[in-house]
Design a protein around this motif. Structure first.
Motif, PDB file in Angstrom:
ATOM      1  N   VAL A  27       0.857  -1.186   0.000  1.00 40.20           N
ATOM      2  CA  VAL A  27       0.000   0.000   0.000  1.00 40.20           C
ATOM      3  C   VAL A  27       0.896   1.239   0.000  1.00 40.20           C
ATOM      4  O   VAL A  27       1.633   1.484   0.960  1.00 40.20           O
ATOM      5  CB  VAL A  27      -0.930   0.013   1.230  1.00 40.20           C
ATOM      6  N   LEU A  28       0.803   2.039  -1.070  1.00 41.38           N
ATOM      7  CA  LEU A  28       1.695   3.181  -1.245  1.00 41.38           C
ATOM      8  C   LEU A  28       0.973   4.493  -0.970  1.00 41.38           C
ATOM      9  O   LEU A  28      -0.095   4.762  -1.540  1.00 41.38           O
ATOM     10  CB  LEU A  28       2.252   3.201  -2.668  1.00 41.38           C
ATOM     11  N   ARG A  29       1.577   5.303  -0.102  1.00 39.77           N
ATOM     12  CA  ARG A  29       1.125   6.672   0.158  1.00 39.77           C
ATOM     13  C   ARG A  29       2.333   7.586   0.118  1.00 39.77           C
ATOM     14  O   ARG A  29       3.354   7.289   0.727  1.00 39.77           O
ATOM     15  CB  ARG A  29       0.423   6.782   1.516  1.00 39.77           C
ATOM     16  N   ALA A  30       2.222   8.704  -0.589  1.00 38.78           N
ATOM     17  CA  ALA A  30       3.339   9.634  -0.715  1.00 38.78           C
ATOM     18  C   ALA A  30       2.785  11.047  -0.825  1.00 38.78           C
ATOM     19  O   ALA A  30       1.566  11.257  -0.853  1.00 38.78           O
ATOM     20  CB  ALA A  30       4.181   9.286  -1.942  1.00 38.78           C
ATOM     21  N   THR A  31       3.674  12.036  -0.903  1.00 37.80           N
ATOM     22  CA  THR A  31       3.201  13.409  -1.067  1.00 37.80           C
ATOM     23  C   THR A  31       2.666  13.647  -2.470  1.00 37.80           C
ATOM     24  O   THR A  31       1.818  14.512  -2.670  1.00 37.80           O
ATOM     25  CB  THR A  31       4.333  14.405  -0.766  1.00 37.80           C
ATOM     26  N   HIS A  32       3.162  12.869  -3.460  1.00 40.00           N
ATOM     27  CA  HIS A  32       2.621  12.939  -4.820  1.00 40.00           C
ATOM     28  C   HIS A  32       2.939  11.634  -5.542  1.00 40.00           C
ATOM     29  O   HIS A  32       3.980  11.012  -5.303  1.00 40.00           O
ATOM     30  CB  HIS A  32       3.210  14.114  -5.602  1.00 40.00           C
ATOM     31  N   LEU A  49       4.596  -7.858  -5.980  1.00 45.10           N
ATOM     32  CA  LEU A  49       4.147  -7.538  -7.328  1.00 45.10           C
ATOM     33  C   LEU A  49       2.715  -7.028  -7.415  1.00 45.10           C
ATOM     34  O   LEU A  49       2.216  -6.797  -8.518  1.00 45.10           O
ATOM     35  CB  LEU A  49       4.292  -8.784  -8.227  1.00 45.10           C
ATOM     36  N   SER A  50       2.063  -6.866  -6.296  1.00 36.71           N
ATOM     37  CA  SER A  50       0.723  -6.301  -6.277  1.00 36.71           C
ATOM     38  C   SER A  50       0.785  -4.966  -5.544  1.00 36.71           C
ATOM     39  O   SER A  50       1.060  -4.925  -4.341  1.00 36.71           O
ATOM     40  CB  SER A  50      -0.272  -7.241  -5.595  1.00 36.71           C
ATOM     41  N   ILE A  51       0.555  -3.874  -6.271  1.00 31.46           N
ATOM     42  CA  ILE A  51       0.785  -2.525  -5.771  1.00 31.46           C
ATOM     43  C   ILE A  51      -0.525  -1.760  -5.704  1.00 31.46           C
ATOM     44  O   ILE A  51      -1.260  -1.677  -6.698  1.00 31.46           O
ATOM     45  CB  ILE A  51       1.763  -1.763  -6.696  1.00 31.46           C
ATOM     46  N   GLU A  52      -0.819  -1.210  -4.534  1.00 35.04           N
ATOM     47  CA  GLU A  52      -2.027  -0.394  -4.346  1.00 35.04           C
ATOM     48  C   GLU A  52      -1.642   1.074  -4.259  1.00 35.04           C
ATOM     49  O   GLU A  52      -0.910   1.478  -3.358  1.00 35.04           O
ATOM     50  CB  GLU A  52      -2.754  -0.823  -3.077  1.00 35.04           C
ATOM     51  N   LEU A  53      -2.134   1.878  -5.198  1.00 31.85           N
ATOM     52  CA  LEU A  53      -1.922   3.316  -5.184  1.00 31.85           C
ATOM     53  C   LEU A  53      -3.120   3.973  -4.512  1.00 31.85           C
ATOM     54  O   LEU A  53      -4.244   3.851  -4.987  1.00 31.85           O
ATOM     55  CB  LEU A  53      -1.786   3.860  -6.614  1.00 31.85           C
ATOM     56  N   THR A  54      -2.899   4.659  -3.414  1.00 33.54           N
ATOM     57  CA  THR A  54      -4.017   5.193  -2.645  1.00 33.54           C
ATOM     58  C   THR A  54      -4.424   6.578  -3.145  1.00 33.54           C
ATOM     59  O   THR A  54      -3.578   7.422  -3.428  1.00 33.54           O
ATOM     60  CB  THR A  54      -3.636   5.286  -1.160  1.00 33.54           C
ATOM     61  N   LEU A  55      -5.732   6.808  -3.214  1.00 30.03           N
ATOM     62  CA  LEU A  55      -6.240   8.099  -3.674  1.00 30.03           C
ATOM     63  C   LEU A  55      -6.016   9.218  -2.662  1.00 30.03           C
ATOM     64  O   LEU A  55      -6.253  10.386  -2.987  1.00 30.03           O
ATOM     65  CB  LEU A  55      -7.729   7.997  -4.013  1.00 30.03           C
ATOM     66  N   SER A  56      -5.530   8.893  -1.472  1.00 30.12           N
ATOM     67  CA  SER A  56      -5.136   9.947  -0.536  1.00 30.12           C
ATOM     68  C   SER A  56      -3.835  10.613  -0.961  1.00 30.12           C
ATOM     69  O   SER A  56      -3.438  11.627  -0.383  1.00 30.12           O
ATOM     70  CB  SER A  56      -5.003   9.373   0.879  1.00 30.12           C
ATOM     71  N   PRO A  58      -2.039  12.710  -3.930  1.00 30.04           N
ATOM     72  CA  PRO A  58      -2.376  13.481  -5.135  1.00 30.04           C
ATOM     73  C   PRO A  58      -1.707  12.900  -6.390  1.00 30.04           C
ATOM     74  O   PRO A  58      -0.593  12.379  -6.319  1.00 30.04           O
ATOM     75  CB  PRO A  58      -1.827  14.881  -4.829  1.00 30.04           C
ATOM     76  N   GLY A  59      -2.412  13.019  -7.515  1.00 25.98           N
ATOM     77  CA  GLY A  59      -1.823  12.677  -8.802  1.00 25.98           C
ATOM     78  C   GLY A  59      -1.934  11.230  -9.230  1.00 25.98           C
ATOM     79  O   GLY A  59      -1.364  10.848 -10.255  1.00 25.98           O
ATOM     80  N   VAL A  60      -2.660  10.418  -8.483  1.00 22.40           N
ATOM     81  CA  VAL A  60      -2.737   8.984  -8.804  1.00 22.40           C
ATOM     82  C   VAL A  60      -3.318   8.753 -10.192  1.00 22.40           C
ATOM     83  O   VAL A  60      -2.770   7.975 -10.991  1.00 22.40           O
ATOM     84  CB  VAL A  60      -3.542   8.223  -7.736  1.00 22.40           C
ATOM     85  N   PHE A  61      -4.418   9.408 -10.507  1.00 24.95           N
ATOM     86  CA  PHE A  61      -5.043   9.175 -11.812  1.00 24.95           C
ATOM     87  C   PHE A  61      -4.157   9.657 -12.959  1.00 24.95           C
ATOM     88  O   PHE A  61      -4.181   9.087 -14.053  1.00 24.95           O
ATOM     89  CB  PHE A  61      -6.414   9.843 -11.879  1.00 24.95           C
ATOM     90  N   ASP A  62      -3.370  10.701 -12.732  1.00 20.96           N
ATOM     91  CA  ASP A  62      -2.453  11.173 -13.768  1.00 20.96           C
ATOM     92  C   ASP A  62      -1.312  10.185 -13.993  1.00 20.96           C
ATOM     93  O   ASP A  62      -0.879   9.970 -15.135  1.00 20.96           O
ATOM     94  CB  ASP A  62      -1.872  12.541 -13.392  1.00 20.96           C
ATOM     95  N   THR A  81      -8.141   3.312  -1.315  1.00 18.03           N
ATOM     96  CA  THR A  81      -8.792   4.438  -0.643  1.00 18.03           C
ATOM     97  C   THR A  81      -9.891   5.019  -1.531  1.00 18.03           C
ATOM     98  O   THR A  81     -10.105   6.238  -1.576  1.00 18.03           O
ATOM     99  CB  THR A  81      -7.778   5.532  -0.225  1.00 18.03           C
ATOM    100  N   VAL A  82     -10.572   4.143  -2.245  1.00 20.23           N
ATOM    101  CA  VAL A  82     -11.705   4.536  -3.080  1.00 20.23           C
ATOM    102  C   VAL A  82     -12.941   4.591  -2.188  1.00 20.23           C
ATOM    103  O   VAL A  82     -13.278   3.613  -1.523  1.00 20.23           O
ATOM    104  CB  VAL A  82     -11.916   3.522  -4.221  1.00 20.23           C
ATOM    105  N   THR A  83     -13.614   5.738  -2.163  1.00 17.46           N
ATOM    106  CA  THR A  83     -14.769   5.894  -1.273  1.00 17.46           C
ATOM    107  C   THR A  83     -16.052   6.279  -2.003  1.00 17.46           C
ATOM    108  O   THR A  83     -17.070   6.524  -1.366  1.00 17.46           O
ATOM    109  CB  THR A  83     -14.477   6.950  -0.190  1.00 17.46           C
ATOM    110  N   ALA A  84     -16.008   6.328  -3.333  1.00 14.39           N
ATOM    111  CA  ALA A  84     -17.205   6.676  -4.105  1.00 14.39           C
ATOM    112  C   ALA A  84     -17.180   5.917  -5.423  1.00 14.39           C
ATOM    113  O   ALA A  84     -16.114   5.617  -5.967  1.00 14.39           O
ATOM    114  CB  ALA A  84     -17.265   8.182  -4.371  1.00 14.39           C
TER     115      ALA A  84
END
Length: 228
Positions: A27-32, A49-56, A58-62, A81-84
């Motif tokens: 589970v990856l969380r960073a400043t960007h 080899l299984s990487i989770e990019l958290t929406l908390s 910024p810039g994940v979708f980019d 961190t998908v909530t919707a």
């Protein structure tokens, strides 16, 4: 698109072959999200080899399409961190391999099922976890797992013998054997695995931690397979 597993009247997206083989999600969380690539490469070198990019972050979708292009099919990248439901749809449109959410939202689960993509909704109580499983979750995320401990998986299997569980939140590296032995499908690791990787830490140490994780997972799986 992942195959579907039919259980009763529910067609639930199956966990990927990567997750089945490696049994760990980083589970990856960073400043960007632009900081992700070298950390993912270090994890890959260690066999995670299984990487989770958290929406908390910024810039994940980019960054998601760029990361997928860079790493190709050598690993899988999901969005957490998908909530919707609209966040889930955007992640799926961008090719997320799976969706992780800290809550049990029927609309998020339904969006993933429609597109045959694995989904891991979160909950803590038996009611929450059973509700997510009944809706067709690939596996339920016990969050925060540190509150209940590894024995909770065995307790859940009493009333819900088929439920698949992934613990997340406060799982330490040395806790891995206990969770897997108790019946967890995989473990989800954040800080204990990542350490100071996003604060200028030595990425070789991250690779070493990843190798330790894989060693514990493989050793535990082998021991379980050898039991009479």
């Amino acid at each position: 698109m992942l195959r579907l597993e039919h259980q009763g009247t529910i067609s639930r997206p199956a966990p990927s072959s990567i997750l089945r083989a490696t049994r760990v999600v980083a589970v990856l969380r960073a400043t960007h999200a632009r900081e992700y690539a070298p950390v993912i490469e270090a994890l890959q070198q260690g066999g995670v080899l299984s990487i989770e990019l958290t929406l908390s972050t910024p810039g994940v979708f980019d960054e998601l399409p760029r990361l997928q292009e860079h790493f190709g099919a050598t690993l899988e990248i999901g969005v957490g961190t998908v909530t919707a439901a609209d966040e889930a749809e955007t992640a799926l449109d961008l090719g997320a391999a799976y969706i992780v959410t800290p809550v049990t939202d029927p609309d998020i689960i339904a969006a993933c099922i429609r597109r045959g993509v694995a989904v891991y909704p979160g909950g803590l109580t038996p009611t929450e976890l059973h509700a997510a499983w009944k809706l067709g979750a690939t596996a339920v995320k016990v969050f925060p797992a540190s509150v209940v401990g590894a024995g909770y998986v065995g307790q859940l299997r009493g009333p819900f013998p088929d439920i698949q569980v992934i613990p997340s939140g406060g799982v330490d590296i040395e806790d891995i054997p206990g969770w897997i032995s108790s019946g967890a499908l995989a473990v989800s690791l954040g800080g204990p695995l990542l350490g100071d990787a996003f604060r200028g830490g030595d990425l070789r140490e991250l690779t070493a931690r990843a190798r330790r994780v894989r060693h514990l997972l493989d050793q535990t799986t082998d021991q379980m397979g050898a039991q009479p």
